[in-house]
Design a protein around this motif. Sequence first.
Motif, PDB file in Angstrom:
ATOM      1  N   PRO A  17       1.076  -0.991  -0.281  1.00 49.78           N
ATOM      2  CA  PRO A  17       0.100   0.039   0.468  1.00 49.78           C
ATOM      3  C   PRO A  17       0.832   1.584  -0.320  1.00 49.78           C
ATOM      4  O   PRO A  17       2.668   1.348   0.178  1.00 49.78           O
ATOM      5  CB  PRO A  17      -0.691  -0.122   1.238  1.00 49.78           C
ATOM      6  N   PRO A  82     -13.652   5.919   2.743  1.00 50.73           N
ATOM      7  CA  PRO A  82     -13.778   5.054   2.286  1.00 50.73           C
ATOM      8  C   PRO A  82     -13.099   5.127   0.522  1.00 50.73           C
ATOM      9  O   PRO A  82     -11.966   4.155   0.912  1.00 50.73           O
ATOM     10  CB  PRO A  82     -14.423   3.915   2.757  1.00 50.73           C
ATOM     11  N   ILE A  85      -9.062   5.313   0.469  1.00 52.39           N
ATOM     12  CA  ILE A  85      -8.088   4.278   1.687  1.00 52.39           C
ATOM     13  C   ILE A  85      -8.178   3.246   0.638  1.00 52.39           C
ATOM     14  O   ILE A  85      -6.857   2.855   0.730  1.00 52.39           O
ATOM     15  CB  ILE A  85      -8.885   4.021   3.223  1.00 52.39           C
ATOM     16  N   ARG A  86      -9.337   3.461  -0.164  1.00 53.41           N
ATOM     17  CA  ARG A  86      -8.853   1.678  -0.564  1.00 53.41           C
ATOM     18  C   ARG A  86      -7.996   2.767  -2.375  1.00 53.41           C
ATOM     19  O   ARG A  86      -7.073   2.099  -3.013  1.00 53.41           O
ATOM     20  CB  ARG A  86      -9.835   2.244  -2.217  1.00 53.41           C
ATOM     21  N   ILE A  89      -4.404   1.502  -0.526  1.00 51.31           N
ATOM     22  CA  ILE A  89      -4.463   0.207  -0.671  1.00 51.31           C
ATOM     23  C   ILE A  89      -3.648   0.174  -2.159  1.00 51.31           C
ATOM     24  O   ILE A  89      -3.048  -1.185  -1.684  1.00 51.31           O
ATOM     25  CB  ILE A  89      -5.856  -0.661  -0.158  1.00 51.31           C
ATOM     26  N   LEU A 115      -8.838   5.898   9.789  1.00 55.16           N
ATOM     27  CA  LEU A 115      -9.030   4.944   8.706  1.00 55.16           C
ATOM     28  C   LEU A 115      -7.995   4.043   8.019  1.00 55.16           C
ATOM     29  O   LEU A 115      -8.326   3.133   8.240  1.00 55.16           O
ATOM     30  CB  LEU A 115     -10.174   5.535   7.186  1.00 55.16           C
ATOM     31  N   GLU A 118      -6.496   1.821  10.742  1.00 54.48           N
ATOM     32  CA  GLU A 118      -7.212   0.562  10.744  1.00 54.48           C
ATOM     33  C   GLU A 118      -7.176   0.123   9.855  1.00 54.48           C
ATOM     34  O   GLU A 118      -6.843  -0.922   9.705  1.00 54.48           O
ATOM     35  CB  GLU A 118      -8.569   0.482  10.787  1.00 54.48           C
ATOM     36  N   GLN A 119      -6.108   0.529   8.566  1.00 56.50           N
ATOM     37  CA  GLN A 119      -6.020  -0.632   7.405  1.00 56.50           C
ATOM     38  C   GLN A 119      -4.628  -0.274   7.582  1.00 56.50           C
ATOM     39  O   GLN A 119      -3.887  -0.966   6.426  1.00 56.50           O
ATOM     40  CB  GLN A 119      -6.565  -0.013   6.301  1.00 56.50           C
ATOM     41  N   ILE A 121      -2.325   1.472   7.494  1.00 56.42           N
ATOM     42  CA  ILE A 121      -1.336   2.348   6.105  1.00 56.42           C
ATOM     43  C   ILE A 121      -0.494   3.488   7.218  1.00 56.42           C
ATOM     44  O   ILE A 121      -1.035   4.200   8.268  1.00 56.42           O
ATOM     45  CB  ILE A 121      -2.483   3.450   5.387  1.00 56.42           C
TER      46      ILE A 121
END
Length: 294
Positions: A17, A82, A85-86, A89, A115, A118-119, A121
């Motif tokens: 990512p 979101p 964030i995508r 990623i 966010l 949480e991923q 990143i």
Amino acid sequence: MSLSIQSSFQEKEEGAPGSLYLVATPIGNLEDMTFRAVNTLKACDIIAAEDTRQTRKLLTHFDISPSMLFSYHEHNKAASGPELIRYIIEGKNLALVSDAGLPAISDPGADLVQLALEQGIPVIPVPGANAALSSLIVSGLPTERFTFIGFLPRERKEIQAVLEPLQAASGTLLFYESPHRVMKTLKAILEILGNRRIVLARELTKRYEEFVRGTIEECLEYLEEHAPLGEYCLVLEGADPKEEQKQRNAWWQELTVEEHVEHYEGEGLPRKDAMKKAAADRGVSKRDVYNALL
């Protein structure tokens, strides 16, 4: 909560990512833009901005042409967050900027950071100008302890809910306010916190930068004669440290020595340690507490 460790400057592996960069922008004077901030914005695949029109002016000035410029603000964060964030990623590096100063301070950037974390990143700060700290260091008020409040809510009950717990806080208090609400905010602070020393800092780093120093009442009188203009940072004197200590001690003032000790025993402390802590609260020796319990 599980332990998380981030090393920001490791080489990015193929297919990994991207990163989220929080890039500070000038609060008025374009010369406050750092070399690192410019280079980061040039290197990132995507720039997310609070107001894309404002950010385009900045990007044009520094000859920055991002592949994608996204709008990310309070009213669209639920949908845009979101999506951004995508992209990260998928491997794209994203720079988040606010209209002025540090992102995630009094804007929805904090939600995007959450966010990202949480991923898994990486979130990387690119420091720069900040209105609150710039106002604090020139205020002449104590700088060793301070609390950033930001913008007060609009409703009176909510304003009281924010200010009343600060009545005995001894650290300097920092607020943001708009020109059309600054007098209302000063009146609320005066009513709830009293007539303290305050600094009204406006138009920081700009041509009409101004610092008005005095009591709240004096500053209100000044604003009656000089209409508020520009965005304000309010730097407010904290309470007397003795008041803070008095409030901290207030909870046990009505207790007997026995009740005071029992309070700490109820928290799981052995009686010996409970007596020691009660003695420290009361400013007496452990022996004095022991004798009082006989």
